[in-house]
Write an enzyme that holds these catalytic residues in place. Structure first.
Site, PDB file in Angstrom:
ATOM      1  N   ASN A  47       0.825  -1.215   0.000  1.00 41.49           N
ATOM      2  CA  ASN A  47       0.000   0.000   0.000  1.00 41.49           C
ATOM      3  C   ASN A  47       0.861   1.268   0.000  1.00 41.49           C
ATOM      4  O   ASN A  47       0.350   2.369   0.173  1.00 41.49           O
ATOM      5  CB  ASN A  47      -0.897   0.035   1.231  1.00 41.49           C
ATOM      6  N   HIS A 133     -14.606  -0.468   5.751  1.00 43.04           N
ATOM      7  CA  HIS A 133     -13.516  -1.188   6.418  1.00 43.04           C
ATOM      8  C   HIS A 133     -13.950  -1.779   7.768  1.00 43.04           C
ATOM      9  O   HIS A 133     -14.787  -1.210   8.465  1.00 43.04           O
ATOM     10  CB  HIS A 133     -12.371  -0.187   6.648  1.00 43.04           C
ATOM     11  N   GLU A 175     -16.017   5.433   2.505  1.00 43.97           N
ATOM     12  CA  GLU A 175     -14.586   5.587   2.245  1.00 43.97           C
ATOM     13  C   GLU A 175     -14.395   6.390   0.971  1.00 43.97           C
ATOM     14  O   GLU A 175     -15.291   6.446   0.131  1.00 43.97           O
ATOM     15  CB  GLU A 175     -13.922   4.210   2.087  1.00 43.97           C
ATOM     16  N   SER A 179     -10.877  -0.263  -0.154  1.00 47.55           N
ATOM     17  CA  SER A 179      -9.606  -0.976  -0.041  1.00 47.55           C
ATOM     18  C   SER A 179      -9.574  -2.291  -0.808  1.00 47.55           C
ATOM     19  O   SER A 179      -8.511  -2.703  -1.259  1.00 47.55           O
ATOM     20  CB  SER A 179      -9.265  -1.221   1.423  1.00 47.55           C
ATOM     21  N   ASP A 204     -13.531   7.937   5.440  1.00 48.25           N
ATOM     22  CA  ASP A 204     -12.212   7.354   5.690  1.00 48.25           C
ATOM     23  C   ASP A 204     -11.503   7.314   4.341  1.00 48.25           C
ATOM     24  O   ASP A 204     -11.899   6.569   3.451  1.00 48.25           O
ATOM     25  CB  ASP A 204     -12.426   5.944   6.273  1.00 48.25           C
ATOM     26  N   HIS A 207      -7.067   5.241   1.357  1.00 43.11           N
ATOM     27  CA  HIS A 207      -6.425   4.919   0.078  1.00 43.11           C
ATOM     28  C   HIS A 207      -6.410   6.078  -0.918  1.00 43.11           C
ATOM     29  O   HIS A 207      -5.833   5.956  -1.991  1.00 43.11           O
ATOM     30  CB  HIS A 207      -7.096   3.699  -0.557  1.00 43.11           C
ATOM     31  N   LYS A 236      -0.353   4.090   4.320  1.00 42.98           N
ATOM     32  CA  LYS A 236      -0.406   3.806   2.890  1.00 42.98           C
ATOM     33  C   LYS A 236       0.464   4.807   2.131  1.00 42.98           C
ATOM     34  O   LYS A 236       1.664   4.686   2.194  1.00 42.98           O
ATOM     35  CB  LYS A 236      -1.860   3.757   2.444  1.00 42.98           C
TER      36      LYS A 236
HETATM   37  C1  LIG Z   1      -5.764   0.390   6.181  1.00 44.59           C
HETATM   38  C2  LIG Z   1      -7.113   0.944   6.489  1.00 44.59           C
HETATM   39  C3  LIG Z   1      -7.449   1.350   7.786  1.00 44.59           C
HETATM   40  C4  LIG Z   1      -6.571   1.073   8.949  1.00 44.59           C
HETATM   41  O1  LIG Z   1      -5.537   1.967   9.010  1.00 44.59           O
HETATM   42  P1  LIG Z   1      -4.235   1.592   9.842  1.00 44.59           P
HETATM   43  O2  LIG Z   1      -3.544   2.869   9.989  1.00 44.59           O
HETATM   44  O3  LIG Z   1      -3.503   0.584   9.025  1.00 44.59           O
HETATM   45  O4  LIG Z   1      -4.710   1.021  11.148  1.00 44.59           O
HETATM   46  C5  LIG Z   1      -8.651   1.980   7.971  1.00 44.59           C
HETATM   47  N1  LIG Z   1      -9.511   2.173   6.948  1.00 44.59           N
HETATM   48  C6  LIG Z   1      -9.225   1.764   5.707  1.00 44.59           C
HETATM   49  C7  LIG Z   1     -10.209   2.001   4.616  1.00 44.59           C
HETATM   50  C8  LIG Z   1      -8.034   1.116   5.437  1.00 44.59           C
HETATM   51  O5  LIG Z   1      -7.759   0.680   4.218  1.00 44.59           O
END
Ligand SMILES: *Cc1c(COP(=O)(O)O)cnc(C)c1O
Length: 384
Positions: A47, A133, A175, A179, A204, A207, A236
């Protein structure tokens, strides 16, 4: 049923379903290449979209931070763990993304848990995209609020749920870029509907941040949407780790007063905040990196269109190839590994049953030759 029995049974079921998950010790992991058990692979499961985890300026930032502030924060932010390096990073993030405040969390998982845990009360409702997520859906289902999921990226499905009256407050959760599918949410529609229903929107953008939008400001900026709550993560495209919540002053103060995840947890190491400042600078000046990433995405999609597996409709660095069964996905992943390409298979429960897939991720660090090698390995596998 004893503890022992419960655990043995769950493990046996996992094995029987070809769902066993395994960690691998990586001897070297440099974004586009990976060494495992002495063998070197081209790496298509990272990522680290811009390759910043290996960037000299980011590494130097972490080292400089450690020289200034030592290895760890030594306490939670509210005690003595909040350093000038944290404060500067928060201010830079808020300024960059056009919010009055940013609050740092140790991970995206923690940030999502914290936001939903603090906001969702009895009689409230959370309307979440079906594919949100695990950190969002888990927090929502453990909260006293009612959780309703709407169809993936479907604003009509959201509208139907919003039309049902609710006694308390409404939080809509989605999101920026998903992901496991790599597609983008229709944030404009979702934000409009949420506002009309007097709810709040939580996006969120794990990505999207760093990768899309002007200066890498992410999916919301790209779609000209400003959610009340924006979570960005640093594991990421930032190439480090950690997360931030972007919000207004009152919300930030509410979190600082009442969020148990912030109050009862050690602050992020200040050196990490310093590394993140360096990563932010690279992202802001990162047009060349983003262009390289997008050229790789286009090259891959052009070459993969004729493969027999379903290539998801994705314009992002995440290019899933739907294989179907767990065993088939594992076998394809193994065939690619034999050809020198490391691509992880993703299986249920991470994705819906019957949609096991190769989650191919492309980065700015890949060369056109890397992409061609992967395509060749995929076409060879398809020809068998
Ligand atoms: C990776 C991810 C998370 C978690 O983030 P971390 O910092 O790895 O704990 C949360 N939401 C989404 C959509 C993700 O892809």
């Amino acid at each position: 049923m004893s503890w022992q029995h419960r655990i043995t049974q769950a493990l046996a079921q996992r094995r029987a379903a070809d769902g066993w998950r395994q960690r691998h010790i990586t001897e070297e992991n440099h974004t586009r290449s990976l060494t495992l058990a002495g063998k070197r692979y081209r790496h298509f499961s990272s990522n680290d979209y811009l390759g910043l985890s290996q960037h000299p300026a980011v590494i130097a930032g972490w080292q400089r931070g450690a020289d200034i502030a030592g290895a760890g924060a030594g306490a939670s932010s509210h005690v003595t763990g909040f350093n000038r390096l944290h404060a500067d990073l928060e201010a830079q993030l808020a300024d960059w993304l056009g919010y009055s405040r940013a609050l740092l969390f140790i991970s995206g998982f923690a940030a999502n848990q914290a936001v939903i845990h603090l906001l969702a009360e009895k009689n409230d409702r959370i309307l979440a995209d079906k594919l949100a997520h695990a950190s969002l859906l888990d927090a929502a289902s453990h909260s006293p609020a009612q959780l309703r999921r709407f169809s993936h990226n479907d604003s009509h499905s959201l509208a139907t749920r919003l039309a049902v009256p609710c006694e308390g407050e409404t939080l809509v959760v989605t999101e920026g870029i998903f992901s496991m599918d790599g597609d983008s949410a229709p944030l404009r529609d979702i934000a409009d509907q949420t506002r009309r229903a007097e709810g709040w929107l939580l996006v969120d953008d794990a990505h999207g941040i760093g990768v899309v939008g002007e200066q890498g400001r992410g999916s919301c900026w790209q779609q000209a949407v400003k959610p009340e709550l924006l979570v960005v993560t640093f594991g990421k495209a930032f190439g480090v780790s950690g997360a931030a919540l972007l919000c207004d002053d009152a919300i930030a103060d509410y979190f600082l007063q009442f969020s148990r995840h912030l109050i009862y947890s050690t602050a992020m190491p200040p050196a990490q905040a310093c590394a993140l400042q360096a990563a932010l600078q690279q992202i802001q000046q990162g047009d060349a990196l983003r262009q390289r990433l997008y050229a790789n995405i286009q090259r891959f999609r052009a070459g993969a269109a004729s493969l027999p597996w379903k290539l998801m409709q994705s314009e992002s660095a995440i290019q899933p190839l739907i294989v179907g069964g767990n065993a088939e996905a594992m076998a394809l992943s193994k065939t690619l590994a034999d050809a020198g390409c490391w691509v992880s298979a993703i299986r249920p429960p991470t994705v819906p049953p019957g949609t096991a897939r190769l989650r191919i991720t492309l980065t700015a660090a890949h060369t056109p030759e890397d992409i061609d090698l992967l395509l060749e390995a995929l076409h060879d596998a398809a020809g068998r």
